[in-house]
Design an enzyme around this catalytic site. Structure first.
Site, PDB file in Angstrom:
ATOM      1  CG  ASP A  28      -2.280   0.597   0.950  1.00 28.25           C
ATOM      2  OD1 ASP A  28      -2.339   1.839   0.941  1.00 28.25           O
ATOM      3  OD2 ASP A  28      -3.281  -0.123   0.749  1.00 28.25           O
ATOM      4  CG  HIS A  34      -5.338   3.971   0.840  1.00 27.39           C
ATOM      5  ND1 HIS A  34      -5.064   2.630   0.942  1.00 27.39           N
ATOM      6  CD2 HIS A  34      -6.554   4.058   0.247  1.00 27.39           C
ATOM      7  CE1 HIS A  34      -6.068   1.932   0.452  1.00 27.39           C
ATOM      8  NE2 HIS A  34      -6.984   2.780   0.025  1.00 27.39           N
ATOM      9  CB  SER A  90      -9.460   0.536  -0.169  1.00 26.91           C
ATOM     10  OG  SER A  90      -8.675   0.798  -1.281  1.00 26.91           O
TER      11      SER A  90
END
Length: 501
Positions: free
Chosen positions: A79, A116, A306
């Protein structure tokens, strides 16, 4: 997507942390023109879904499931890195190699400038004692392999290298072997399944005993295809359900932003993916861009496949803890066949189901036939895996059989990957991309060392990354040291990412 300015082979803090763009919004439906998005979708404000509610919705708080914490299970997160924020215990985090362009700036290495990866990590292993927010598998060991920068910039070759590394190093921690791999990103490429290079990489992880969990994509129900590698038949593909503010599953529906394919592989399972409350990365891209998503001082709401993938990865970690000898095929079969049908809307029409850990445990005594799908050769072009958006180098797009580090004939890489020799120390396919072992330093319990990349002018004979610069920021303890992101735009495609609402 654009990349970071390269001078004398190194990226400086000023050049790397530069001109941060406001991410482009992902629409509820319609095709994406972006190669990859760390899949969070822009939605209107919806009721917050706490992790305690998610735990109830997925049946992880009843019966034998309630005692499971993910202890002894390693989860790999490819990620945007993780930040040392309140609620993310350093003892539960391991930093694998930073393969992002920000790896060349010491003040950014391993850290989540985008926001994120930290949100995903919070869903899986978070423990914010101030608010009582706890991840779904809080005792799992999370290995972060950073590939994305402050606006998510990444090439598919970096992701492939990251998957290879996870397979090579899955047993480095014998007490917490990596058994789950979370990919909350997706390529817009639509390669042939029989030779897809990214598909080959995740299939090798699956064959090595790792359950690969991939987000379906956020281009909408009319997208016509799943994101890659979610489109690979072997792995566990996750779409997002809308919880509608309750813990009952009877009112849950398929979200409008989740990709649906017109043919081929269908989504395997749904998990909650609307306004999921996880950890806030204070001062990151999404934190500054979406202040309305903040929940108090330490938490943040995010919607997308996600988040749904991270929920599923945590659930799989619980199942692996309970059944440590289970194969990925068995875990997938138990998860899919025990899931709860949703009674209304598109989900009902398609027979889509929502994951239930307790039901999966109850089914875990059922015999499972091994999957028999055809396997990818891995020899397809990198361009087919990339899709339409490319990183830029002196305004020339990366194209052909080239990684960000140099030439990469995929037929040669596939042979090396299959033999487990694509990585040797910090060399991947002969390119120096990281240091040679676990001697790096960061906030995490253990960290892979860094290395400078050669200024190899990897394509078009160009000399510098296409990037502008901002004034440069440094990480100071547990939050960004003041100021705000500059919100300038890149010279190529933006991310279609993320909605934080």
């Amino acid at each position: 997507m654009a990349h970071r300015k390269k001078r004398a082979g190194l990226l400086t803090v000023a050049s790397v942390l530069a001109a941060l763009p406001v991410p482009a919004a992902a629409h509820a439906a319609g095709p994406s023109t972006h190669w990859a998005s760390w899949l969070g979708s822009t939605t209107t404000a919806t009721p917050a879904t706490t992790l305690a509610q998610v735990r109830s919705i997925i049946g992880a708080d009843t019966g034998a499931a309630a005692a499971l914490t993910g202890k002894g299970v390693g989860v790999a997160l490819i990620d945007t890195g993780v930040a040392p924020v309140p609620g993310l215990p350093a003892s539960r985090i391991v930093n694998g190699p930073d393969l992002s362009f920000e790896s060349q700036a010491a003040g950014l290495r391993y850290l989540d400038t985008y926001g994120h990866g930290t949100h995903m990590a919070g869903i899986i292993v978070g423990n914010d004692t101030a608010t009582g927010t706890k991840g779904l598998a809080p005792d799992a060991k999370l290995t972060s392999i950073k590939v994305g920068t402050a606006n998510g910039t990444v090439d598919v070759s970096q992701v492939i290298a990251a998957v290879d590394w996870v397979v090579k190093h899955r047993n480095d921690d014998p007490l917490n072997p990596i058994r789950v791999l979370n990919l909350s990103y997706g390529s817009g490429g639509t390669p042939q399944e029989y030779n897809d290079s990214l598909g080959f990489a995740v299939e090798k992880a699956w064959q090595a005993g790792i359950v690969v969990v991939a987000a379906a994509g956020n281009d909408g129900n009319a997208a016509g295809n799943l994101a890659n590698p979610a489109s690979d038949e072997w792995i566990l593909t996750v779409g997002a359900s809308a919880t509608n503010g309750t813990v009952a599953t009877t009112d849950d529906t398929l979200t409008a932003f989740t990709n649906l394919p017109s043919s081929g592989k269908q989504i395997n399972v749904l998990t909650p993916g609307t306004s999921v409350v996880s950890l806030r990365d204070n001062g990151s891209n999404v934190d500054i861009t979406y202040p309305g998503a903040r929940v108090g001082d330490t938490l943040f709401k995010g919607s997308g496949t996600s988040q749904a993938a991270a929920v599923a990865s945590a659930a799989v970690a619980l199942l692996v803890q309970a059944k440590p000898s289970a194969t990925p095929d068995q875990i997938k079969d138990w998860v899919v066949k025990s899931a709860t049908y949703l009674p209304t809307g598109t989900a009902a029409q398609l027979g889509l189901k929502e994951l239930n850990v307790s039901n999966a445990l109850a089914r875990s005594g059922t015999a499972v036939s091994a999957q028999t799908f055809n396997r990818s050769t891995g020899a397809g072009t990198l361009d087919s895996a990339r899709g339409s958006s490319r990183v830029m180098y002196d305004n020339a797009p990366l194209a052909g059989q080239r990684s960000v580090w140099g030439a990469l004939p995929t037929i040669n890489w596939a042979k090396s990957s299959a033999a487990g020799t694509s990585w040797s120390g910090g060399l991947w396919m002969g390119y120096r991309v990281a240091g040679d072992g676990w001697t790096g330093t960061s906030f995490a319990a253990k960290t892979w060392e860094a290395a400078a990349w050669a200024d190899s002018k990897p394509w078009s004979g160009a000399s510098s990354w296409s990037d502008t610069s901002w004034a440069g920021r440094s990480w100071s303890g547990r939050s960004w040291s003041g100021g705000s992101w500059s919100g300038r735009s890149w010279s190529s495609d933006d991310w279609s990412s993320a909605s934080w609402s």
